[in-house]
Every structure is written in structure tokens, then in C-alpha cells.
Design a protein around this motif. Structure first.
Motif, mmCIF file in Angstrom:
data_model
loop_
_atom_site.group_PDB
_atom_site.id
_atom_site.type_symbol
_atom_site.label_atom_id
_atom_site.label_comp_id
_atom_site.label_asym_id
_atom_site.label_seq_id
_atom_site.Cartn_x
_atom_site.Cartn_y
_atom_site.Cartn_z
ATOM 1 N N UNK A 54 0.812 -1.218 0.000
ATOM 2 C CA UNK A 54 0.000 0.000 0.000
ATOM 3 C C UNK A 54 0.847 1.271 0.000
ATOM 4 N N UNK A 55 0.268 2.325 -0.548
ATOM 5 C CA UNK A 55 0.921 3.633 -0.465
ATOM 6 C C UNK A 55 0.663 4.282 0.890
ATOM 7 N N UNK A 56 -0.285 3.719 1.658
ATOM 8 C CA UNK A 56 -0.559 4.242 2.994
ATOM 9 C C UNK A 56 -2.025 4.141 3.353
ATOM 10 N N UNK A 57 -2.351 4.607 4.543
ATOM 11 C CA UNK A 57 -3.733 4.621 5.016
ATOM 12 C C UNK A 57 -4.406 5.933 4.619
ATOM 13 N N UNK A 58 -5.661 5.840 4.258
ATOM 14 C CA UNK A 58 -6.405 6.990 3.754
ATOM 15 C C UNK A 58 -6.590 8.042 4.855
ATOM 16 N N UNK A 59 -6.093 9.236 4.565
ATOM 17 C CA UNK A 59 -6.219 10.388 5.468
ATOM 18 C C UNK A 59 -5.667 10.100 6.872
ATOM 19 N N UNK A 60 -4.583 9.334 6.954
ATOM 20 C CA UNK A 60 -3.969 9.010 8.249
ATOM 21 C C UNK A 60 -2.465 9.303 8.201
ATOM 22 N N UNK A 61 -2.063 10.547 8.052
ATOM 23 C CA UNK A 61 -0.629 10.855 7.924
ATOM 24 C C UNK A 61 0.198 10.411 9.130
ATOM 25 N N UNK A 62 -0.340 10.556 10.330
ATOM 26 C CA UNK A 62 0.415 10.160 11.522
ATOM 27 C C UNK A 62 0.583 8.642 11.572
ATOM 28 N N UNK A 63 -0.460 7.909 11.187
ATOM 29 C CA UNK A 63 -0.393 6.457 11.156
ATOM 30 C C UNK A 63 0.603 6.000 10.093
ATOM 31 N N UNK A 64 0.614 6.692 8.961
ATOM 32 C CA UNK A 64 1.544 6.342 7.886
ATOM 33 C C UNK A 64 2.993 6.552 8.313
ATOM 34 N N UNK A 65 3.222 7.616 9.055
ATOM 35 C CA UNK A 65 4.584 7.894 9.515
ATOM 36 C C UNK A 65 5.091 6.769 10.424
ATOM 37 N N UNK A 66 4.187 6.181 11.206
ATOM 38 C CA UNK A 66 4.576 5.092 12.106
ATOM 39 C C UNK A 66 4.667 3.750 11.391
#
Length: 616
Positions: free
Chosen positions: A426-438
Motif C-alpha cells: 500500500x501507499x498508505x492509510x487513507x487520510x492518516x498521515x500520523x499512522x503512515x509515519x509510524x
């Protein structure tokens, strides 16, 4: 091999296969199966895509699908991709609160719903929603709420797509479709916290097709697959796209409760599934063997041992079996094993991938021995499903297989976490920048949250890191591993292992109530109901003995010392289970907090004796 964008995949296959069968669907009233050709499949997808364009669905719009498995689900899926829209699947079992969260988070204005329950839940959300505007209903038998002025039936919706303008719009969008487009947002089941939307792009699925071709050359357009897991589940979704790419006929099982019937009717050659399905088969076969007359029991046991030697000691290792063993195995394969598989509906099986939870080694070895072509693997929504699975030879029972081509997998030395990098991630979680950073390391590896280890090329799963327990004695416990051992017992339907910061391992056990009642009748045990039955000392001692037998190879500190028998099951409705049938441990610990505390307060009861504290 050509790898088409999902926007055009079905249409390309229709050009190739024309009137060959693409999909099979079962009439819920008559039980009869009907065929849908590749050309019909393509036409329905295009008709749905044109209706979407005319309905005002734009590129990058988020389209909700809240339904059981059915052909219309797939029409909607592929039609959305033709419009460069994003599908957001929701489990048919999701509650109004769950779908409301997803609808608000993804800003979904249009939801395609399945049957009456899904319609009722979705409409209850729509009445107060500032986001959801309209529902499109698959099942023509759904009765609309008298206050509903906006919903339409799917067949009426399709009529909107008859304009030349809609066709032009769809063709332009298909031409402009890019692998970089977002394809879907799959919301995790939230075993430990708030659900997160996993963003998957078309390049993720394109890579899924490519690397599975390398690992699964045996899958071909003569195969028949059973679509049983919910299409919301990334395993079934990715598998469905893959078999569509391979030209496989896909039989859609709409009602999960009918799977025992539909398997015998379809007799699939390939099918993806989860371990719980195979555990039930294992328990059923073991029960049949144990209740057979002496001669038949001896034949069954000899057949299984022959299969074990042939499949696990020779075939698995790529070594030719001795002539005598080969002859004996072929005899049992054509008689005992064939009959066993025919009763289930799996006698034509060539490949059965399984993933989603750990599979007990004993269950795996047994199924391999009776020549069920099980392939154990591992994957996540965040990796577009497959990370690894068994190779054809030299696979290791207890492992989760070898890594897929072009995926990088390593183990974090700090906590044994499995880290993954590759084009299916995945490119990341939708609208979860803090979660993506972790969730990603500095060098771009995705943190799975799962602990594991390598032995040679084989990856082994240890436990969800958040689920790992540390007893008050400082020992680490992997509850899923223990649960996997115990849940293979026919009398145990569900089990939740407890032990974090406790002085010993405990458990909450849900017995198989039907089998428990049968046992009580055979033993002459009087009871007035299930709550009375699970309190009976004879029943408790019987379960205690079976638990002890299953954990005899565990270290002393890993063994369940005390447990509580529960008179009711963990359910999705109580939020104790996710929609993928995983335990929500925090919810279970909260719901049974009093009983758990009482279990650990019993200081005077000798270690190993079963707690009789039960739910009131």
C-alpha cells in the motif's frame, strides 16, 4: 502474458473467450445454477459503467459496495474502475455504526447495497448523513422504506446508461485510466483500534497478477473456482482478480451458510479460504474416523499414514517414493481419499490457498496426508494479499512459505517484526498521515505488526506483536499459537487465551454446544440448559483432559492452567469478533473482565484445576 488494467480486463477476456462461462450464480429459491458468459459479463460491466457516468459519478469518486457476493458486485467493481472511480467495500455483516464511519471517512455519496438488511442499515445512516445521498439496491425483492425517495433498484439504474454521451464518457475514462489511479480503499477490521482505510492502486493489483503467474503456473482457464470468502476481504478480492485474469470460471457463493451444499454442486478445482474452514473439515473427518467400526478405523488410519509418508516424506521433498509405497498410496488415493473428498465436494481440487490466520500444524499435516492440495500462505490488506506461500516442493509444515517474487522481506532485529517492501505494498492509510509515519521505516519498508522469523527461505509467523503477552514471570506468550492448537478439538468452537501481566496463562472457551449435548446424553449427564451444562463437573473435566492433550508439547509456562467455559459464543454483533472472524481481544477482555478477575483471584485452587466460575 499481457497484464491489463482492471478497467479493461473483463472486456479483453470477453474478446478472447466470448461465450465460454465466466461466472456461475445460484438461484436462492430453486437452488439451480445459471451461467454468465464472458461476453455477458463484459456487457453488464459496460452497461453498469455507462449508468454510473450518467448518474454523475466522477473520476476519483468513492463508491461504496455493501453487499454479499453476487455477480452484480463484480459488475459494480469493474464498472467503477472503467470510470476511474474508487471502490470502497463493506462487509455485508457490518453494523450501521461501522458503515457510517466508513461512509464519513471516505466521503461516499453513493452506496450499492445487497439485500434487505444492508438496505435497512444503509438507509438508517442516510437519513441523518450529510454525506450519503443515494442507494442502489442489487436485490429486487428489497422493500423500500416509505420515506425513501432516492433509492433505485440496480436493474432500473442500468437503464440510465443507454445514452451515447454516457458511452463516450466511459470510453474516454478507460482510455485515460492509469496504473497510478487509486483502485480501492479496504477498511481494516480493527482488532486493536479504529478501523483504517488501506489504499490500493491499480499498479498494486497489476503486480499481483504478474507475480502470481510466476508462482502459480498450474492455474488455467479450465479451472473452476468457488468465490466463498467475502469480496470485501482482500484475499478473495485479489484472488478473484487473478482468476479473472487467468480465464477461470468463478462460481459465486452468495450465502456463506450454504457452502456445504454449493461445494458439492460446483466441485471447484481451485478456491481460496481461511484456516477455520479447514479446521472444521479436519474435526469432521476425525470424528468420522473415531466413530467407525474397528476394521474401517484401521483402514482409515493406515490410509492416512500412507498418505503422510508419500506426500510429506517423499513428494514434498521432491524424492521418488519407493514402488510399494507408491502403489499403496495410489490405491488409497483412488478409494479412501477420493471418497472423503467427494463427500465434501473437493475431489476435483488442484489448488486450495489458505491464509488469514495461523493453521495448526497437525491440521495442515493431516490435510496434506489425505491429498487435499492445501497451500498455506500469509498476507495482509496492506500488501494486496499474498506475501508468501508454500512452494510446490520443500515447503515446511508450520511455516507460511517462501516470499513472492520481487518482494523484499526482512525481520526487525529489535522486535522480530516482519517488514515488507515491494510494488504490492500500500501507499498508505487513507487520510492518516500520523499512522503512515509510524507504519513505514525510513528506508521504505512497511511495518506489518506481525512477529516472525526466517529459517532458510521459509518464513514463520509468531504472533501479532500487539497480541503478544508477557506474563508476570517475564515469559512471552503467543496466544494465537496456543489457540490454534486447542481450536482443532471438535468440542471447542472458540477460544481466547489470556495472560498479559498475569502469573499464568488462562483462557475463555466456547464449546461446541451441539456436540456437548450429544456427549451429555451418551454419558447420562442431567442438565436443564447450556448454562447448566457448562457448569457440570464431568463436562469440565472432559474439556480439561482434551485441552491438556493438545498442549502436551508446550513449555510449562505456555500451558493453559485455568479456563472458563462460556455458555454463549463470541459474535460480530457483540463486537467480540471482526468481520473476518478474528478475535477483538480488547473487547473480550472488557466484556468478561469480572469473570477473568475471579479466575485469577482463586489463590487456593491447585494449578491445573479448572475454574468453575461461569457467566451468570
Amino acid at each position: 502474458m499481457n497484464y491489463y488494467h482492471l478497467a479493461e480486463l473483463v472486456h479483453r477476456q470477453a474478446d478472447k473467450y466470448e461465450d465460454r462461462v465466466a461466472l456461475k450464480q445460484r438461484d436462492s429459491e430453486t437452488g439451480k445454477w445459471s451461467d454468465i458468459s464472458w461476453r455477458q459479463f463484459s456487457d453488464k460491466v459496460m452497461q453498469t459503467a455507462k449508468a454510473m457516468a450518467e448518474f454523475g459519478i466522477k473520476e476519483e469518486d468513492k463508491i461504496g459496495i455493501y453487499s454479499q457476493n453476487m455477480p452484480k458486485y463484480l459488475y459494480t467493481d469493474f464498472a467503477a474502475y472503467a470510470n476511474r472511480a474508487v471502490t470502497v467495500p463493506m462487509y455485508a455483516t457490518n453494523s450501521p455504526a461501522q458503515i457510517e464511519y466508513i461512509i464519513n471517512d471516505a466521503a461516499i455519496h453513493t452506496v450499492f447495497v445487497g439485500e434487505q438488511l444492508q438496505y435497512n442499515n444503509a438507509f438508517s445512516v442516510q437519513k441523518t448523513s450529510t454525506v450519503l445521498k443515494r442507494l442502489i439496491v442489487f436485490d429486487k425483492n428489497v422493500k423500500f422504506n416509505p420515506d425513501d425517495k432516492s433509492s433505485v433498484y440496480f436493474e432500473d439504474f442500468l437503464c440510465l446508461g443507454e445514452s451515447a454521451h454516457a458511452e463516450t464518457t466511459v470510453k474516454v475514462r478507460m482510455h485515460e485510466a492509469s496504473l497510478d489511479d487509486m483502485a480501492t480503499i479496504i477498511y481494516t477490521s480493527g482488532t486493536t483500534g479504529e478501523s483504517k482505510g488501506v489504499v490500493l492502486h491499480h499498479y498494486n493489483f497489476n503486480e499481483v497478477l504478474r507475480i502470481h503467474d510466476i508462482r502459480l503456473p498450474m492455474v488455467n482457464d479450465k479451472d473452476v473456482s468457488m468465490c466463498f470468502l467475502p469480496l470485501t476481504h482482500v484475499f478473495e478480492k485479489a484472488w478473484t482478480y487473478y482468476i479473472t485474469h487467468k480465464g477461470v470460471t468463478n462460481a459465486i457463493n452468495q450465502d456463506p451458510k450454504k457452502i456445504q451444499e454449493t461445494l458439492k454442486e460446483v466441485r471447484p478445482t481451485v478456491m481460496c479460504n481461511v484456516p477455520r474452514f479447514w479446521e472444521k473439515i479436519y474435526v469432521g473427518v476425525q470424528d468420522k474416523i473415531n466413530n467407525s467400526p474397528g476394521l474401517m478405523k484401521a483402514i482409515f488410519k493406515d490410509a492416512i499414514e500412507t498418505g503422510r509418508l508419500y506426500n510429506l516424506e517423499y513428494k514434498r521433498k521432491g524424492i521418488p517414493a519407493p514402488a510399494g509405497l507408491s502403489v499403496k498410496f495410489k490405491f488409497y488415493d483412488a478409494t479412501v481419499f477420493k471418497l472423503l473428498k467427494k463427500v465434501i465436494g473437493l475431489e476435483k481440487g488442484r489448488l486450495f490457498p489458505t491464509a488469514g490466520a495461523p493453521l495448526a500444524a497437525a491440521v495442515d499435516a493431516f490435510l496434506q496426508s489425505v491429498n487435499i492440495p492445501l497451500v498455506v500462505g500469509y498476507g495482509l490488506s496492506e500488501t494486496s494479499a499474498t506475501v508468501c506461500f508454500y512452494p510446490p516442493t520443500n515447503f515446511v509444515i508450520g511455516s507460511i512459505g517462501t516470499i513472492m517474487p520481487n518482494l523484499e522481506v526482512k525481520i526487525d532485529p529489535q522486535n522480530d517484526e516482519i517488514l515488507i517492501k515491494g510494488r504490492t505494498v500500500t501507499s498508505g492509510y487513507y487520510k492518516k498521515p500520523e499512522e503512515n509515519a509510524k507504519s513505514f521505516t525510513e528506508d521504505g519498508f512497511f511495518r506489518t505488526g506481525d512477529a516472525g522469523w526466517f529459517e532458510g527461505d521459509n518464513l514463520f509467523f509468531k504472533e501479532r506483536i500487539k497480541d503478544l503477552y508477557k506474563t508476570s514471570n517475564g515469559k512471552y506468550i503467543a496466544p494465537q499459537a496456543i489457540e490454534g492448537l486447542i481450536s482443532s478439538d471438535k468440542y471447542i468452537q472458540q477460544i481466547a487465551v489470556i495472560g498479559d501481566e498475569r502469573k499464568f496463562v488462562g483462557a475463555l472457551i466456547v464449546p461446541d454446544f451441539q456436540l456437548l449435548e450429544q456427549y451429555a446424553k451418551r454419558k447420562g449427564i442431567d442438565y436443564t440448559g447450556i448454562e447448566d451444562l457448562v457448569k457440570n463437573p464431568d463436562i469440565i473435566h472432559m474439556i480439561e483432559a482434551r485441552v491438556e492433550e493438545h498442549q502436551k508439547d508446550l513449555a510449562s509456562y505456555e500451558k493453559i492452567k485455568k479456563f472458563i467455559l462460556l455458555p454463549k459464543a463470541f459474535t460480530m454483533e457483540s463486537r467480540e469478533m471482526t468481520d473476518t472472524l478474528k478475535l477483538r481481544r480488547p473487547v473480550i477482555l472488557q466484556n468478561y473482565a469480572q469473570q477473568i478477575e475471579e479466575m485469577y483471584e482463586e489463590k487456593d485452587i491447585p494449578t491445573g484445576e479448572i475454574i468453575k466460575t461461569l457467566l451468570s
